[in-house]
Design an enzyme around this catalytic site. Structure first.
Site, PDB file in Angstrom:
ATOM      1  N   GLY A  21      -6.005  36.542  -9.736  1.00  0.00           N
ATOM      2  CA  GLY A  21      -4.930  37.461  -9.281  1.00  0.00           C
ATOM      3  C   GLY A  21      -3.554  37.529  -8.078  1.00  0.00           C
TER       4      GLY A  21
ATOM      5  N   GLN B 256       1.649  38.080  -1.124  1.00  0.00           N
ATOM      6  CA  GLN B 256       2.869  37.124  -2.332  1.00  0.00           C
ATOM      7  C   GLN B 256       3.850  37.648  -2.497  1.00  0.00           C
ATOM      8  OE1 GLN B 256      -1.348  36.044  -4.363  1.00  0.00           O
ATOM      9  NE2 GLN B 256      -0.058  34.585  -4.510  1.00  0.00           N
TER      10      GLN B 256
ATOM     11  N   CYS C 171      -2.578  28.191  -7.362  1.00  0.00           N
ATOM     12  CA  CYS C 171      -2.391  29.456  -6.664  1.00  0.00           C
ATOM     13  C   CYS C 171      -0.680  29.822  -7.072  1.00  0.00           C
ATOM     14  CB  CYS C 171      -2.510  29.758  -5.411  1.00  0.00           C
ATOM     15  SG  CYS C 171      -2.022  30.684  -4.130  1.00  0.00           S
ATOM     16  N   LEU C 172      -0.435  31.102  -7.234  1.00  0.00           N
ATOM     17  CA  LEU C 172       1.027  31.347  -7.421  1.00  0.00           C
ATOM     18  C   LEU C 172       1.769  30.853  -6.687  1.00  0.00           C
ATOM     19  CD1 LEU C 172       0.379  34.794  -9.764  1.00  0.00           C
ATOM     20  CD2 LEU C 172       0.128  31.904 -10.994  1.00  0.00           C
TER      21      LEU C 172
ATOM     22  N   HIS D 162     -10.651  34.577  -3.127  1.00  0.00           N
ATOM     23  CA  HIS D 162      -9.238  33.400  -2.698  1.00  0.00           C
ATOM     24  C   HIS D 162      -8.077  34.332  -2.301  1.00  0.00           C
ATOM     25  CE1 HIS D 162      -5.680  31.006  -4.486  1.00  0.00           C
ATOM     26  NE2 HIS D 162      -5.674  32.131  -4.149  1.00  0.00           N
ATOM     27  N   GLU D 163      -8.043  36.232  -2.368  1.00  0.00           N
ATOM     28  CA  GLU D 163      -7.228  37.553  -2.510  1.00  0.00           C
ATOM     29  C   GLU D 163      -7.170  37.679  -0.218  1.00  0.00           C
ATOM     30  OE1 GLU D 163      -4.778  36.705  -4.408  1.00  0.00           O
ATOM     31  OE2 GLU D 163      -6.427  35.940  -5.927  1.00  0.00           O
TER      32      GLU D 163
ATOM     33  N   HIS E 211      -5.589  35.513   1.421  1.00  0.00           N
ATOM     34  CA  HIS E 211      -4.452  35.720   1.332  1.00  0.00           C
ATOM     35  C   HIS E 211      -3.842  36.785   2.652  1.00  0.00           C
ATOM     36  CE1 HIS E 211      -2.391  33.344  -1.274  1.00  0.00           C
ATOM     37  NE2 HIS E 211      -2.922  33.526  -2.223  1.00  0.00           N
TER      38      HIS E 211
HETATM   39 ZN    ZN Z   1      -3.141  32.470  -4.545  1.00  0.00          ZN
END
Ligand code: ZN
Length: 163
Positions: free
Chosen positions: A47, A52, A89-90, A131-132, A135
């Site tokens: 995701g 991000q 998380c990236l 999760h997204e 963000h």
């Molecule tokens: Zn993330």
């Protein structure tokens, strides 16, 4: 041309800012969705949210078990059950946090064709969407860390900087 975008990393303040509602999907958003999807795959994520990649707009992409979602303004309208799982998380490489989230959700969002859709998701797909959405609200997995883990993480960071 498709682009792999640069991923914003914690503690960049872009990740703290709530993102703005998208009024309409245009060519620009469609292109961004595509670039976000490629970027997510490139870094082996499931995701990615627009903040991000440095864009504070309520846009997310998710890909779980071959199901691809490209959504604007996603909003949880129903949630039930709960499950704990470790998440990465990236934007926070190398960190895993155990997070309890609803197991099953219904999300309302605007899709690529400017249609309001309602999506049912459970398990990992639900988790990735939640999760997204975090963000988009300026929240990251760091916010779910225990104080001890946070201290350890900050300490590790300081040590790294000293090297
Ligand atoms: Zn993330």
């Amino acid at each position: 041309m498709d682009n792999i975008l640069k991923i914003v990393k914690y503690p960049d303040k872009i990740l703290r800012e709530p993102s703005q509602v998208v009024s309409r999907i245009t060519e620009k958003e469609i292109k961004l969705f595509q670039d976000m999807l490629l970027t997510m795959r490139h870094f082996s994520g499931i995701g990615l949210a627009a903040p991000q990649v440095g864009i504070n707009q309520r846009l997310i992409v998710v890909e779980v078990d071959g199901q691809i979602l490209k959504l604007a303004n996603p909003e949880v309208i129903k949630a039930q059950g709960k499950e704990q799982m470790e998440e990465g998380c990236l934007s926070a490489p190398g960190i895993l946090v155990n997070i309890e989230r609803p197991y099953e959700i219904i999300v309302r969002a605007l899709n690529e064709e400017n249609k309001i859709v309602e999506i049912s998701a459970k398990g990992l797909l639900a988790r990735a969407i939640l999760h997204e959405i975090d963000h988009l609200n300026g929240k990251t997995i760091i916010d779910y860390m225990t104080l001890l883990k946070k201290l350890r993480f900050n300490l590790t960071n300081k040590l790294k900087r000293r090297e």
